[in-house]
Motif scaffolding. Structure first.
Motif, mmCIF file in Angstrom:
data_model
loop_
_atom_site.group_PDB
_atom_site.id
_atom_site.type_symbol
_atom_site.label_atom_id
_atom_site.label_comp_id
_atom_site.label_asym_id
_atom_site.label_seq_id
_atom_site.Cartn_x
_atom_site.Cartn_y
_atom_site.Cartn_z
ATOM 1 N N UNK A 267 0.843 -1.196 0.000
ATOM 2 C CA UNK A 267 0.000 0.000 0.000
ATOM 3 C C UNK A 267 0.878 1.246 0.000
ATOM 4 N N UNK A 268 0.431 2.266 -0.677
ATOM 5 C CA UNK A 268 1.173 3.527 -0.671
ATOM 6 C C UNK A 268 1.265 4.038 0.767
ATOM 7 N N UNK A 269 2.459 4.437 1.153
ATOM 8 C CA UNK A 269 2.678 4.914 2.515
ATOM 9 C C UNK A 269 3.217 3.832 3.446
ATOM 10 N N UNK A 270 3.117 2.600 3.022
ATOM 11 C CA UNK A 270 3.604 1.489 3.851
ATOM 12 C C UNK A 270 5.120 1.555 4.022
ATOM 13 N N UNK A 271 5.572 1.248 5.223
ATOM 14 C CA UNK A 271 7.006 1.255 5.507
ATOM 15 C C UNK A 271 7.487 -0.133 5.920
ATOM 16 N N UNK A 272 8.713 -0.438 5.555
ATOM 17 C CA UNK A 272 9.300 -1.748 5.850
ATOM 18 C C UNK A 272 10.698 -1.545 6.420
ATOM 19 N N UNK A 273 10.908 -2.102 7.592
ATOM 20 C CA UNK A 273 12.264 -2.131 8.161
ATOM 21 C C UNK A 273 12.941 -3.398 7.663
ATOM 22 N N UNK A 274 14.032 -3.278 6.956
ATOM 23 C CA UNK A 274 14.664 -4.473 6.380
ATOM 24 C C UNK A 274 15.501 -5.243 7.386
ATOM 25 N N UNK A 275 15.575 -4.746 8.611
ATOM 26 C CA UNK A 275 16.055 -5.472 9.782
ATOM 27 C C UNK A 275 17.568 -5.698 9.851
ATOM 28 N N UNK A 276 18.136 -6.312 8.821
ATOM 29 C CA UNK A 276 19.525 -6.744 8.962
ATOM 30 C C UNK A 276 20.500 -5.597 8.772
ATOM 31 N N UNK A 277 21.735 -5.821 9.196
ATOM 32 C CA UNK A 277 22.804 -4.857 8.997
ATOM 33 C C UNK A 277 24.003 -5.538 8.370
ATOM 34 N N UNK A 278 24.742 -4.794 7.567
ATOM 35 C CA UNK A 278 25.932 -5.338 6.903
ATOM 36 C C UNK A 278 27.098 -4.383 7.126
ATOM 37 N N UNK A 279 28.154 -4.888 7.734
ATOM 38 C CA UNK A 279 29.329 -4.066 8.002
ATOM 39 C C UNK A 279 30.244 -4.051 6.775
ATOM 40 N N UNK A 280 30.711 -2.866 6.435
ATOM 41 C CA UNK A 280 31.586 -2.698 5.264
ATOM 42 C C UNK A 280 33.047 -2.860 5.677
ATOM 43 N N UNK A 281 33.777 -3.638 4.909
ATOM 44 C CA UNK A 281 35.228 -3.755 5.087
ATOM 45 C C UNK A 281 35.935 -3.064 3.917
ATOM 46 N N UNK A 282 37.130 -2.549 4.158
ATOM 47 C CA UNK A 282 37.894 -1.899 3.074
ATOM 48 C C UNK A 282 38.032 -2.835 1.877
ATOM 49 N N UNK A 283 38.392 -4.065 2.168
ATOM 50 C CA UNK A 283 38.645 -5.010 1.091
ATOM 51 C C UNK A 283 37.391 -5.244 0.263
ATOM 52 N N UNK A 284 36.245 -5.283 0.917
ATOM 53 C CA UNK A 284 34.996 -5.574 0.196
ATOM 54 C C UNK A 284 34.609 -4.427 -0.729
ATOM 55 N N UNK A 285 34.616 -3.198 -0.210
ATOM 56 C CA UNK A 285 34.165 -2.112 -1.097
ATOM 57 C C UNK A 285 35.186 -1.846 -2.188
ATOM 58 N N UNK A 286 36.459 -2.010 -1.885
ATOM 59 C CA UNK A 286 37.470 -1.802 -2.923
ATOM 60 C C UNK A 286 37.371 -2.873 -4.009
ATOM 61 N N UNK A 287 37.162 -4.109 -3.605
ATOM 62 C CA UNK A 287 37.056 -5.185 -4.599
ATOM 63 C C UNK A 287 35.835 -4.974 -5.485
ATOM 64 N N UNK A 288 34.712 -4.591 -4.879
ATOM 65 C CA UNK A 288 33.513 -4.321 -5.681
ATOM 66 C C UNK A 288 33.792 -3.200 -6.676
#
Lengths: 352, 352, 352
Positions: free
Chosen positions: B202-223
């Motif tokens: 429904x328009x206006x509906x909100x969703x909390x996606x719940x999970x969290x993902x920690x960023x590492x230097x190696x991960x963002x650089x490789x991407x």
């Protein structure tokens, strides 16, 4: 049988025999997965290795693997037999790249011991090998000489008289190869990302590749594991914390790959490494180091059988934590600038 | 010729001309290797991009690439020409996804300068480009407008009169596309991992996606290297330690990808991003940040030519180090919650 | 509907019903990209999984995936439904590997709840499932029982009477399988990297695998994301800093993979894991830990239908920050050596 049981401790100096032939384990089918990971770990962006369409337009079957990726696979295979007990990688010579390597090819490696020389301390000796990488059709994709300093298991073990092979200071241009069916007439500068062709480079010219790339533990370890290179100093912080540097050492080949990737900016049309004349890992690199690089054109040569391409002999110097706008180099005393980690002498091919 | 020799310093504001067309370098054959690495770096688990079988059941040739992966490849190609000297990525608009991208396709990118406006300080200017990504058949896979603030080489360089393009605030639903041969009648909720279809939102509906993902230097650089994106701030700790933040900045697109991957929990049937209306990188992200996300349904629309699918206009907000159960958002003063790093407005497609 | 809206909070103990069948989401087409990343993250170098040529010489269609890689994909799929709210992975049993998995296959997973037992504190309960991984032809590639301790949403929720399944202490050798068309007569020791065949191993024999591998956050997270395993403790430093250990916990399966990769040195011809009898994650592992491993031969058995191969039942013990030359094990009090993190009991196949 050793203390570890069936686990192999690696070969020691006295285990090698002159003329000994070693077939290395773990043939490797190289894939687009390896190619993606190589790009992800190095940032390489040479068009030939990035695009099947571009490669086909020049007569390749598909995008050939980056020459250094093939190099790392072959070197990795030799490690368990040749250099697991190495103290130092002393040098490379006469390294020539042969048949292009394509995703789907399976690479194998074999070596011959071509020289042995015990050091005067009798604790160590230098092992010279000639190693060859072949594909599943038996075609040579890579051939090089390498020498490493290896520990003796027993300082008193008798060894044969010293034999040191005669190795060329550089690969001569007549030995550089490119398949005859490669036709560079459709090579496009814009798509390849550089306006500079072979004729635009002058001997003595220097190029600062400008960018820097910081090394992370995870990145260099993943690259080195990808090559199935098992040299212990790269992976084991628990042991290395008590070692010479207190830290894991970055595989020297990873630094070569970073320098090559950085060299795209200024040498973007150097579509193939045809030979490595020699290279020196001047100082070790560690996680946290930022690698920069500059290059110098040392020599220009025709490429046998190809009017549409020429060869450039380059010297690429990589530094850590030192931008290269001023081309950090040997001082007047002949000693390398303290920031230099790599000094590589090699031939690249470029369209005319 | 610049101080670095043949290395290119990147374009400065006065190097751009209105209407100028730029063909970007390094075509890229995308492969299952890229797909694996993308999953490994983001944790994405949308069934369409994960399973050839699922994709074929809907009429796709095989699993198409994640739309954002295609986006990152195209954006990456534009960086050396457009934004190497950018101070800030100011915005995206009118971004529409076209032909699905399959492993084996080769992507190329070109841009046209559609606007130029010098800033009053004469040190910088805003460059507006329309960039297009195409596959080897010349089909458009992606088309978007983007504007970046770029440094001038010389503050006194004369520039043309300001031209600012007229860009839509949002892509209108009539411009959203899905190939006509895609048939969602066999789409299965269980296999896709979500019970919620287009009609359930429904328009206006909100969703909390719940999970969290920690960023590492190696991960963002490789991407970011995988996308052959060369923007310097992501890779060079030696330079960035003296920069504005003292640290490498995470490519904003990586944060978008993490937010999209997190959004699977609650939006698992959003099988395609059809358009990006606009997006704001509210604050930079750094290694060590943990990304959370929440979404809001802004609008619902029919999808032209497809009775079995509908479009949802979403706003996804990503935060750092702030769970989203309470939907951190703008305050009464209109300023973003201090934890917000991304505010993205886009259209997704979902089966009815 | 939960507080997070359409995002699923995961199942709690009282959500499970005995006999309940769960079809897990996100079918996964496994590719050479996954294989490359697995080698890059573990350093595995078993010839069968590394070389299409070697695999074909034994009768495989191409290099089958590492058995553990297939295992991780299947386990990963079960996490969102089974163990998102798990406090502890208590055990595995009766895990048998079936049809080889090839690049291009699409894996799916389903589970049946085979046991439920509330704990006396009424806060938690143990859920027993039998999970099966199948390929796109419906062939079973993996089948195992697993039990996890899961939180209750509401301590007062009524639950059914306790049912604990009867699970075998070990897979009996008659249940180990290898496709009948696999012919090991062309298996070569040199190419595989080990001179030791099934007949060379004795019950009670111990092997120190010698090497150590340090875990980085980026490596274990990338591996676990590759498997689309969403268990939160591996990824979210912001939440885990306040958790039991103050740190992200490494997916236990990654430690199994590292131990298996290390075991190549001494068990290089163990070309297949045929079954896992049981395993205990004795202690959690964290980034920065260096994993070592040793193995003991527990039992030898014929392999039904194959005269050219035999089965070895192994116990592999992994430690952190503790070399294994002295085989760290349980003390006289029966308690594990404090450095032990994994104690795995499994069957491998080896050529005779």
């Amino acid at each position: 049988m050793t203390a570890g049981g069936k686990a192999h401790p690696g070969n020691f100096f006295e285990d090698f025999r002159l003329g000994q032939e070693i077939r290395h384990a773990t043939p490797r089918t190289v894939t687009v997965g390896d190619v993606a990971l190589y790009i992800g770990l190095t940032g390489s962006r040479f068009a030939l290795h990035s695009s099947d369409e571009f490669a086909r337009s020049l007569g390749y079957r598909s995008a050939p693997l980056d020459d250094l990726l093939a190099f790392h696979f072959v070197v990795g295979k030799t490690v368990p037999d040749i250099s697991l007990n190495a103290i130092a990688n002393l040098g490379y010579a006469d390294c020539r790249f042969g048949a292009p390597v394509y995703a789907g090819d399976t690479l194998s490696a074999q070596s011959t011991a071509i020289g042995l020389k015990e050091n005067s301390n009798r604790q160590t000796g230098v092992v010279y090998v000639r190693s060859t990488g072949t594909n599943q059709r038996g075609e040579t994709v890579l051939d090089y000489a390498r020498w490493v300093m290896v520990r003796k298991r027993d300082p008193n073990a008798p060894v044969a008289a010293a034999t040191v092979p005669d190795l060329p200071a550089a690969v001569t241009p007549d030995k550089l190869t490119l398949p005859t069916d490669i036709d560079l007439s459709r090579y496009g500068n814009a798509v390849a990302g550089s306006p500079h062709r072979w004729g635009d480079y002058a001997v003595g010219e220097r190029i600062d590749h400008r960018d820097g790339m910081t090394i992370e533990e995870s990145c260099h370890m993943t690259a080195t594991r990808l090559y199935q290179n098992t040299a212990r100093v790269h992976f084991n912080q628990h042991a290395e914390k008590d070692g010479r540097f207190g830290r894991r050492i970055v595989y020297g080949g990873h630094v070569i790959s970073l320098a090559r990737a950085l060299s795209f900016n200024g040498l973007g049309n150097a579509f193939r490494i045809a030979a490595i004349n020699g290279g020196r890992h001047v100082a070790p690199s560690f996680a946290g180091d930022t690698i920069y690089a500059w290059s110098e054109v040392k020599e220009k040569a025709d490429l046998p059988g190809h009017r549409d391409a020429g060869a450039l002999r380059l010297r690429t110097v990589a530094t850590k934590d030192q931008p290269c706008a001023e081309f950090p180099d040997k001082g007047t005393d002949g000693r390398p600038h303290p920031a230099v980690v790599l000094d590589l002498d090699y031939w690249v091919l470029m369209p005319r």
